[in-house]
Design an enzyme around this catalytic site. Structure first.
Site, PDB file in Angstrom:
ATOM      1  CG  ASP A 136      -1.779   1.256   1.290  1.00 50.31           C
ATOM      2  OD1 ASP A 136      -2.551   1.471   0.348  1.00 50.31           O
ATOM      3  OD2 ASP A 136      -1.662   2.018   2.278  1.00 50.31           O
ATOM      4  CD  GLU A 168      -4.907   1.532  -4.220  1.00 53.36           C
ATOM      5  OE1 GLU A 168      -6.069   1.969  -4.295  1.00 53.36           O
ATOM      6  OE2 GLU A 168      -4.163   1.721  -3.242  1.00 53.36           O
ATOM      7  CB  CYS A 171     -13.275  -5.679   7.784  1.00 52.43           C
ATOM      8  SG  CYS A 171     -12.712  -6.705   9.183  1.00 52.43           S
ATOM      9  CB  CYS A 180     -15.721  -9.946   8.975  1.00 51.12           C
ATOM     10  SG  CYS A 180     -16.034  -8.160   8.964  1.00 51.12           S
ATOM     11  CB  CYS A 233     -14.264  -4.307  11.646  1.00 48.02           C
ATOM     12  SG  CYS A 233     -15.533  -5.124  10.633  1.00 48.02           S
ATOM     13  CB  CYS A 272     -16.220  -8.547  12.832  1.00 45.49           C
ATOM     14  SG  CYS A 272     -14.548  -8.051  12.342  1.00 45.49           S
ATOM     15  CG  ASP A 304      -1.409   3.400   5.914  1.00 44.97           C
ATOM     16  OD1 ASP A 304      -2.375   3.756   5.212  1.00 44.97           O
ATOM     17  OD2 ASP A 304      -0.682   4.196   6.534  1.00 44.97           O
TER      18      ASP A 304
END
Length: 383
Positions: free
Chosen positions: A192, A276, A328, A331, A347, A349, A356
């Site tokens: 990233d 990316e 996330c 999950c 999150c 969850c 990052d």
């Protein structure tokens, strides 16, 4: 695969004068050829063929008093300047007709002696060679000292001699090389890219952003101020221009060296690299433009691409619209929004994410899915 090898040249004062003469002659031939083509087009005449143009601006021009000094340099340099003009026109027409991909290319423009970069090209026909003493022999220039930082993998067919804005000279060889596969590795990594950290890897490692331009801003500012105080046309102004150019060159060299070392280490340690596909041009239009240009992500990813191809590694570019930061990795839930100021989040969850690192993990998972030609379903890392 073709690779470019650059080496620093150290010409003597006499050789600098000969190179300046060659730069000027090549520039004149290029401009004369461009002017002839433009005048023919404006008059509604047929396109001048490459052979006819060469005869007009080189062969016949040498016989005139105004261009007799073209004979003082190697004829190959002049022919290559005209070849550059022909290539520029072909690329322009291919661009406007849609045959060439990418951004539209502007038509050729006249070259100026005040351009930051001056260049000439010698081919093997010009009897260029490397002497037993390690010097580069160039016709009508002499044996130029070279700092060989590494060996050339093959015999060069041509060399481009470049003078940059800082007054440095370089020899640029394009050499055909064979691939050098590295030993197989089980490791894979997602990357990233960012501004807080230059790169965050899916294994949790964070590479600091060196901010080369930001760190040099004070020195560059002083050099620019000193330049603005010099009288135009004075010798001191020329010295100040060179001093400022050298300061910028140090920043560029440091950024390039950092990108080379980091990309080499990543390619050496990982069998597959997922990154990316950032829209650098779009980001460069935002208020973060200065920092984006300073980071140099485009050059870094280009280095990853050619090094992966050469060493038998795999580079996967994940779609730029993939919600790597909001997804996330535990999950698969996608958060509604994720402003840049949010550096960590929790999150529903229960998983707590570093923004990052979570993005790098998701990029790794998406890259693996692309490699396996996966379709449908939610992309997320395996547990």
């Amino acid at each position: 695969m073709q690779l470019r090898y650059n080496f620093r040249l150290y010409p003597t004062p006499g050789q600098r004068q000969a190179l300046a003469r060659a730069f000027g002659c090549a520039r004149t031939v290029f401009n004369d050829g461009l002017r002839a083509r433009q005048e023919a087009h404006a008059a509604g005449l047929p396109r001048i063929s490459d052979g006819e143009l060469s005869k007009r601006v080189i062969t016949q021009a040498k016989k005139t008093p105004e261009r007799a000094w073209l004979s003082e340099v190697s004829a190959v340099v002049l022919q290559q300047a005209l070849a550059d003009l022909n290539t520029a026109y072909r690329n322009f027409f291919a661009s406007i007709s849609g045959k060439r991909k990418g951004a539209k290319i502007a038509p050729p423009r006249f070259r100026s002696k005040r351009d930051n970069r001056q260049a000439i090209r010698f081919t093997r026909n010009a009897r260029l060679s490397v002497t037993p003493g390690g010097k580069l022999r160039l016709p009508k220039i002499g044996d130029v000292s070279v700092r060989w930082s590494r060996d050339l993998p093959a015999e060069p067919t041509s060399v481009t001699v470049i003078k940059d804005a800082a007054g440095r000279y370089f020899a640029s060889f394009v050499v055909e090389t064979s691939n050098q596969p590295l030993p197989e590795s089980a490791a894979e990594v997602g990357i990233d890219l960012g501004l807080t950290h230059y790169a965050v890897l899916s294994d949790g490692r964070k590479i600091d952003n060196r901010r080369f331009l930001r760190r040099a801003e004070r020195r560059l500012k002083k050099a620019q101020q000193a330049l603005s105080r010099k009288a135009k046309g004075s010798a001191n102004r020329k010295k100040a221009v060179a001093r400022l150019a050298r300061a910028h060159a140090r920043v560029t060299d440091a950024r390039r060296d950092f990108a080379h070392k980091l990309s080499t280490r990543i390619i050496r340690d990982n069998q597959a690299v997922m990154v990316e596909d950032l829209s650098v041009k779009g980001l460069a239009r935002t208020k973060l433009a200065k920092s984006v240009h300073d980071a140099g992500w485009g050059r870094f990813t280009a280095m990853l691409a050619y090094k992966a191809a050469r060493h038998g590694r795999t580079l996967v570019k994940v779609d730029r619209w993939f919600p790597s930061s909001k997804l996330c990795s535990a999950c698969g839930t996608v958060a509604e929004s994720m402003p840049l100021k949010v550096r960590s989040w929790t999150c529903p969850c229960g998983a707590v994410h570093d923004r990052d690192v979570n993005a790098a993990i998701n990029i790794l998972a998406a890259g693996r899915a692309d490699r396996l030609n996966a379709c449908g379903g939610t992309v997320r890392p395996a547990a």
